[in-house]
Design a protein around this motif. Structure first.
Motif, mmCIF file in Angstrom:
data_model
loop_
_atom_site.group_PDB
_atom_site.id
_atom_site.type_symbol
_atom_site.label_atom_id
_atom_site.label_comp_id
_atom_site.label_asym_id
_atom_site.label_seq_id
_atom_site.Cartn_x
_atom_site.Cartn_y
_atom_site.Cartn_z
ATOM 1 N N ALA A 108 0.819 -1.216 0.000
ATOM 2 C CA ALA A 108 0.000 0.000 0.000
ATOM 3 C C ALA A 108 0.850 1.261 0.000
ATOM 4 O O ALA A 108 0.430 2.300 -0.518
ATOM 5 N N ARG A 109 2.073 1.183 0.551
ATOM 6 C CA ARG A 109 2.946 2.365 0.601
ATOM 7 C C ARG A 109 3.403 2.806 -0.788
ATOM 8 O O ARG A 109 3.834 3.940 -0.972
ATOM 9 N N PHE A 110 3.342 1.888 -1.766
ATOM 10 C CA PHE A 110 3.841 2.198 -3.103
ATOM 11 C C PHE A 110 2.748 2.676 -4.058
ATOM 12 O O PHE A 110 3.041 3.103 -5.164
ATOM 13 N N GLY A 111 1.492 2.609 -3.631
ATOM 14 C CA GLY A 111 0.415 2.997 -4.524
ATOM 15 C C GLY A 111 0.249 1.969 -5.639
ATOM 16 O O GLY A 111 0.596 0.796 -5.494
ATOM 17 N N GLU A 112 -0.267 2.432 -6.757
ATOM 18 C CA GLU A 112 -0.524 1.527 -7.879
ATOM 19 C C GLU A 112 0.784 1.194 -8.608
ATOM 20 O O GLU A 112 1.480 2.083 -9.093
ATOM 21 N N VAL A 113 1.128 -0.089 -8.669
ATOM 22 C CA VAL A 113 2.345 -0.525 -9.365
ATOM 23 C C VAL A 113 2.026 -1.732 -10.232
ATOM 24 O O VAL A 113 1.075 -2.471 -9.975
ATOM 25 N N GLY A 114 2.841 -1.921 -11.269
ATOM 26 C CA GLY A 114 2.647 -3.065 -12.150
ATOM 27 C C GLY A 114 3.671 -4.156 -11.937
ATOM 28 O O GLY A 114 3.630 -5.180 -12.617
ATOM 29 N N ALA A 115 4.620 -3.935 -11.008
ATOM 30 C CA ALA A 115 5.672 -4.920 -10.768
ATOM 31 C C ALA A 115 6.095 -4.868 -9.303
ATOM 32 O O ALA A 115 6.046 -3.809 -8.667
ATOM 33 N N VAL A 116 6.519 -6.021 -8.782
ATOM 34 C CA VAL A 116 6.939 -6.131 -7.385
ATOM 35 C C VAL A 116 8.201 -6.978 -7.306
ATOM 36 O O VAL A 116 8.277 -8.036 -7.939
ATOM 37 N N LYS A 117 9.175 -6.499 -6.542
ATOM 38 C CA LYS A 117 10.347 -7.313 -6.227
ATOM 39 C C LYS A 117 10.201 -7.832 -4.808
ATOM 40 O O LYS A 117 9.959 -7.054 -3.884
ATOM 41 N N VAL A 118 10.363 -9.161 -4.644
ATOM 42 C CA VAL A 118 10.162 -9.803 -3.353
ATOM 43 C C VAL A 118 11.494 -10.367 -2.870
ATOM 44 O O VAL A 118 12.160 -11.121 -3.602
ATOM 45 N N LYS A 119 11.891 -10.010 -1.674
ATOM 46 C CA LYS A 119 13.130 -10.532 -1.104
ATOM 47 C C LYS A 119 12.916 -11.987 -0.658
ATOM 48 O O LYS A 119 11.914 -12.314 -0.020
ATOM 49 N N VAL A 120 13.875 -12.835 -0.995
ATOM 50 C CA VAL A 120 13.837 -14.248 -0.621
ATOM 51 C C VAL A 120 15.217 -14.663 -0.109
ATOM 52 O O VAL A 120 16.161 -13.879 -0.147
ATOM 53 N N ALA A 121 15.310 -15.902 0.365
ATOM 54 C CA ALA A 121 16.589 -16.464 0.827
ATOM 55 C C ALA A 121 17.170 -15.695 2.007
ATOM 56 O O ALA A 121 18.393 -15.631 2.173
ATOM 57 N N GLU A 122 16.299 -15.139 2.825
ATOM 58 C CA GLU A 122 16.754 -14.412 4.014
ATOM 59 C C GLU A 122 17.363 -15.386 5.019
ATOM 60 O O GLU A 122 16.796 -16.459 5.282
ATOM 61 N N ARG A 123 18.492 -15.033 5.573
ATOM 62 C CA ARG A 123 19.127 -15.886 6.577
ATOM 63 C C ARG A 123 18.184 -16.102 7.759
ATOM 64 O O ARG A 123 17.585 -15.157 8.276
ATOM 65 N N GLY A 124 18.050 -17.368 8.189
ATOM 66 C CA GLY A 124 17.180 -17.695 9.309
ATOM 67 C C GLY A 124 15.759 -18.033 8.906
ATOM 68 O O GLY A 124 14.956 -18.431 9.753
ATOM 69 N N GLN A 125 15.434 -17.860 7.617
ATOM 70 C CA GLN A 125 14.111 -18.217 7.133
ATOM 71 C C GLN A 125 14.192 -19.465 6.248
ATOM 72 O O GLN A 125 15.275 -19.943 5.913
ATOM 73 N N THR A 126 13.019 -19.981 5.873
ATOM 74 C CA THR A 126 12.951 -21.209 5.085
ATOM 75 C C THR A 126 12.332 -20.933 3.722
ATOM 76 O O THR A 126 11.744 -19.862 3.486
ATOM 77 N N LEU A 127 12.427 -21.914 2.847
ATOM 78 C CA LEU A 127 11.782 -21.804 1.542
ATOM 79 C C LEU A 127 10.273 -21.657 1.700
ATOM 80 O O LEU A 127 9.626 -20.937 0.936
ATOM 81 N N ALA A 128 9.703 -22.330 2.700
ATOM 82 C CA ALA A 128 8.263 -22.194 2.950
ATOM 83 C C ALA A 128 7.890 -20.743 3.242
ATOM 84 O O ALA A 128 6.831 -20.253 2.806
ATOM 85 N N ASP A 129 8.763 -20.018 3.958
ATOM 86 C CA ASP A 129 8.523 -18.590 4.218
ATOM 87 C C ASP A 129 8.494 -17.806 2.910
ATOM 88 O O ASP A 129 7.641 -16.934 2.705
ATOM 89 N N ASP A 130 9.440 -18.117 2.030
ATOM 90 C CA ASP A 130 9.498 -17.430 0.738
ATOM 91 C C ASP A 130 8.241 -17.707 -0.086
ATOM 92 O O ASP A 130 7.665 -16.796 -0.701
#
Length: 340
Positions: A108-130
């Motif tokens: 919601a902070r970005f308003g209307e957008v047509g593309a999103v970048k999602v962070k993955v592979a964060e240390r301490g998290q799992t693939l299920a989190d991603d």
């Protein structure tokens, strides 16, 4: 009619150290949330005859790695930017490594957008989190282009397993799935062998390499993610893109609107811009050096001059000891740049 790319840069034309130092202002800006372990972002701004430039390599970078950032700041302040091919630059939203519940408020902070970048592979998290995070983005934005950024957090095997799991969300590309160029090539070739159309993008393998063209020569990526400052400025970045012969996405390095302005100028000068850029990052900071921040409207940033506010510079001025620290860093980095 614009030429496709400006003339490749020759030797850096440097003002004197005295001129640069006299024009320098150091600011300290609180972050809204921690990023790269940073809670306060410091930057040295330089005013020259062409406008303002920003010198803000991360604190852990040595003088040699910081030198291109200073070249970029001097380019902006003394030489300005090449002609633009467009008047606005499409940008993506960025979703950090959060659980699925906060994703809606983040978007919601970005308003209307047509593309999103999602962070993955964060240390301490799992693939299920991603998977949960990307699934929520896709649920909320069924037609958006989704790209995932691993920041080199997987090895080759982990990357291939993860991309198989994430493939059902119709990814545009995966950014820096593994840390090294050989691994990038292996991931890319295996994806093609499997018939997986997900593109592989190189980020750190371009901007933190002595040879930024190696990734293209070794067929290790389908596109490049580039930043103006780490590559030595807009003109040098454009020359690298020209020689690489690959599509590019322009992103930022946690900049004020002055630094974002250089990124926008780079994106605007590209003959082709097939993907939304990662330049909608000013909102990560709790303040800015201008009264008219470069923030997106309807998913795009305008191509325009950033007018720095003297009042904001005064309010955000760094403490004396930090000003001295940045002044010494400027002197050392200038010596590296002048000797290159």
């Amino acid at each position: 009619m614009h030429e496709q790319y400006p003339t490749p840069p020759g030797p850096v034309s440097l003002p004197s150290l005295e001129e640069v130092s006299a024009a320098a202002r150091v600011v300290s800006i609180p972050m809204r949330v921690k990023f790269r372990g940073v809670l306060v972002r410091e930057a040295l701004l330089i005013e020259g005859p062409a406008g303002w430039g920003e010198f803000c390599p991360f604190l852990e970078y040595d003088d040699a790695e910081s030198a291109p950032w200073l070249a970029s700041a001097i380019e902006a302040a003394w030489h300005g930017f090449p002609a633009a091919h467009r008047t606005s630059v499409p940008v993506n939203a960025t979703v950090p490594a959060v659980g699925p519940a906060p994703v809606k408020s983040v978007l919601a902070r970005f308003g209307e957008v047509g593309a999103v970048k999602v962070k993955v592979a964060e240390r301490g998290q799992t693939l299920a989190d991603d998977v949960e995070r990307v699934a929520e983005v896709r649920r909320l934005l069924p037609h958006a282009g989704i790209k995932v950024d691993a920041n080199g957090g997987w090895d080759v095997r982990e990357a291939l397993v993860a991309l198989e799991a994430l493939g059902r969300f119709d990814l545009q590309y995966v950014e820096q799935p593994v840390p090294d160029i050989a691994g990038l090539r292996e991931v890319r070739l295996e994806l093609r062998r499997r018939g997986d159309r997900t593109l592989v993008a190189a980020d750190e393998s371009v901007r933190r390499q002595e040879d930024p063209l190696r990734v293209a020569r070794e067929d290790a990526a389908d596109l490049l993610v580039i930043k103006a400052a780490p590559l030595g400025g807009v003109r040098r970045a454009l020359d690298i893109v020209r020689r690489a012969g690959l599509p590019v996405v322009v992103s930022s390095a946690l900049d004020t609107s002055v630094g974002i302005g250089a990124g926008v100028a780079l994106a605007a000068a590209l003959p082709e811009l097939p993907f939304a850029c990662g330049l909608a990052t000013v909102s990560r900071m709790a303040d800015d050096v201008t009264d008219e921040s470069l923030v997106p409207v309807d998913g795009a940033l305008p191509v325009r001059e950033v007018r720095v506010s003297e009042e904001r510079l005064r309010l955000l001025a760094a403490p004396e000891d930090r000003v001295e620290w940045w002044s010494r860093r400027l002197e050392r980095t200038y010596a590296v740049l002048a000797g290159s």
